[in-house]
Write a protein that holds these residues in place. Structure first.
Motif, mmCIF file in Angstrom:
data_model
loop_
_atom_site.group_PDB
_atom_site.id
_atom_site.type_symbol
_atom_site.label_atom_id
_atom_site.label_comp_id
_atom_site.label_asym_id
_atom_site.label_seq_id
_atom_site.Cartn_x
_atom_site.Cartn_y
_atom_site.Cartn_z
ATOM 1 N N ASN A 177 0.830 -1.205 0.000
ATOM 2 C CA ASN A 177 0.000 0.000 0.000
ATOM 3 C C ASN A 177 0.866 1.257 0.000
ATOM 4 O OD1 ASN A 177 -3.259 0.037 0.721
ATOM 5 N ND2 ASN A 177 -2.312 -1.962 1.042
ATOM 6 N N LEU A 178 1.915 1.260 0.819
ATOM 7 C CA LEU A 178 2.811 2.419 0.864
ATOM 8 C C LEU A 178 3.564 2.587 -0.456
ATOM 9 C CD1 LEU A 178 4.191 2.005 4.496
ATOM 10 C CD2 LEU A 178 2.569 3.738 3.699
ATOM 11 N N ASP A 179 3.983 1.471 -1.041
ATOM 12 C CA ASP A 179 4.682 1.531 -2.329
ATOM 13 C C ASP A 179 3.798 2.172 -3.408
ATOM 14 O OD1 ASP A 179 6.888 0.322 -1.204
ATOM 15 O OD2 ASP A 179 6.426 -1.687 -1.967
ATOM 16 N N LEU A 180 2.489 1.881 -3.350
ATOM 17 C CA LEU A 180 1.572 2.458 -4.341
ATOM 18 C C LEU A 180 1.492 3.977 -4.208
ATOM 19 C CD1 LEU A 180 -1.413 -0.044 -4.601
ATOM 20 C CD2 LEU A 180 0.127 0.675 -6.427
ATOM 21 N N GLY A 181 1.676 4.475 -2.969
ATOM 22 C CA GLY A 181 1.683 5.926 -2.780
ATOM 23 C C GLY A 181 2.797 6.603 -3.563
ATOM 24 N N GLN A 204 -5.528 1.544 9.999
ATOM 25 C CA GLN A 204 -5.831 1.789 8.587
ATOM 26 C C GLN A 204 -5.783 3.279 8.268
ATOM 27 O OE1 GLN A 204 -9.198 -0.176 6.806
ATOM 28 N NE2 GLN A 204 -8.835 -2.080 7.900
ATOM 29 N N GLN A 205 -6.248 4.111 9.217
ATOM 30 C CA GLN A 205 -6.169 5.564 8.993
ATOM 31 C C GLN A 205 -4.716 6.008 8.912
ATOM 32 O OE1 GLN A 205 -8.902 7.822 8.535
ATOM 33 N NE2 GLN A 205 -7.125 8.927 7.768
ATOM 34 N N MET A 206 -3.867 5.457 9.770
ATOM 35 C CA MET A 206 -2.439 5.778 9.717
ATOM 36 C C MET A 206 -1.838 5.344 8.379
ATOM 37 S SD MET A 206 -1.191 4.749 13.545
ATOM 38 C CE MET A 206 -1.991 5.452 14.988
ATOM 39 N N LEU A 207 -2.246 4.165 7.900
ATOM 40 C CA LEU A 207 -1.746 3.674 6.619
ATOM 41 C C LEU A 207 -2.198 4.580 5.478
ATOM 42 C CD1 LEU A 207 -0.317 1.669 4.810
ATOM 43 C CD2 LEU A 207 -2.322 0.159 4.962
ATOM 44 N N ALA A 208 -3.464 4.985 5.501
ATOM 45 C CA ALA A 208 -3.968 5.869 4.442
ATOM 46 C C ALA A 208 -3.209 7.196 4.434
ATOM 47 C CB ALA A 208 -5.463 6.109 4.638
ATOM 48 N N MET A 209 -2.916 7.721 5.615
ATOM 49 C CA MET A 209 -2.149 8.963 5.689
ATOM 50 C C MET A 209 -0.704 8.741 5.265
ATOM 51 S SD MET A 209 -3.743 10.508 9.219
ATOM 52 C CE MET A 209 -2.665 11.923 9.303
ATOM 53 N N GLY A 210 -0.117 7.608 5.692
ATOM 54 C CA GLY A 210 1.248 7.286 5.280
ATOM 55 C C GLY A 210 1.360 7.114 3.782
ATOM 56 N N ARG A 211 0.371 6.449 3.188
ATOM 57 C CA ARG A 211 0.365 6.252 1.729
ATOM 58 C C ARG A 211 0.301 7.587 1.007
ATOM 59 N NH1 ARG A 211 -4.542 2.778 0.134
ATOM 60 N NH2 ARG A 211 -5.584 4.767 0.496
#
Length: 234
Positions: free
Chosen positions: A96-100, A140-147
């Protein structure tokens, strides 16, 4: 940095936004507050190119962006964290982060930003090989913000970052939003928790039925009797 002028958006015959105007200066946290259905999410979706304006103009860094694609808007430095987080199910936290960073070519910069995201959200590094959909709501919110941060945005659009989160996660998310601002990213925030949002905002705008009805500094709106009655339980 961002200027929205006389923006109107329709869904078929329904007018979601009616002649909305506001601006966001570089380095600020600006909040849009209002009841459900006030047009807040539509405003953010139109800025990021997911919806099209019926009329009006959106200018970012002195360039009109309301007629270009969402992909080009991301390339210009605007990242959008939508309501509901929308992490990619069946993909790991790392993926997910890589896609960001999908549109970026600077490998060293990507690694530097990944390290920064893991420093800011240590739980994501611990769970980097875990399916993103199995994380808690706060994670998940942290991941969305990190992405979103992996795009290296100049302007971050956040839609209801505290929705459905436990109070301990809400405090953490808002602390992180302030950290993001201090590191140089401008933030446009939509948030039902008006008290917390305005307390960290430089300025805010109140939307009702698709129109801006009040504006001021975060502290001015917190002190407003009208805002207190409508949104702060005063």
């Amino acid at each position: 940095m961002l200027k929205v002028e006389n923006l109107s958006v329709h869904y078929g015959m329904i007018q979601a936004i009616n002649n909305v105007s506001f601006e966001v200066n570089e380095g600020e946290i600006v909040s849009l507050i209002g009841a459900n259905g006030a047009g807040k999410s539509t405003t953010l979706r139109t800025i990021s190119g997911l919806e099209r304006a019926s009329s009006g103009q959106i200018t970012y860094l002195n360039e009109p962006i309301h007629t270009i694609s969402a992909k080009k808007i991301v390339e210009k430095g605007i990242a959008h964290v939508p309501e509901g987080r929308h992490v990619f199910k069946g993909m790991s936290v790392q993926e997910n982060l890589d896609l960001g960073a999908f549109l970026r070519k600077d490998k060293d910069g990507i690694q530097k930003d990944l390290k920064m995201v893991f420093e800011r959200f240590p739980i994501l590094e611990q769970r980097k090989n875990q399916d993103a959909s199995t994380l808690s709501g706060g994670e998940q919110q942290m991941l969305a913000m990190g992405r979103a941060l992996m795009t290296r945005p100049k302007l971050l659009l956040l839609d209801e970052p505290s929705m459905g989160l436990a109070p301990i996660f809400i405090r953490e998310i808002f602390n992180i939003i302030q950290d993001i601002q201090r590191l140089g990213t401008t933030v446009l925030l939509i948030e039902q928790n008006a008290n917390v949002a305005l307390s960290i905002s430089d300025r805010g705008y109140v939307l009702e039925s698709g129109k801006v009805v009040l504006s001021g500094t975060g502290q001015e709106l917190l002190a407003s009797e009208e805002v207190q009655k409508a949104y702060l339980g005063g």
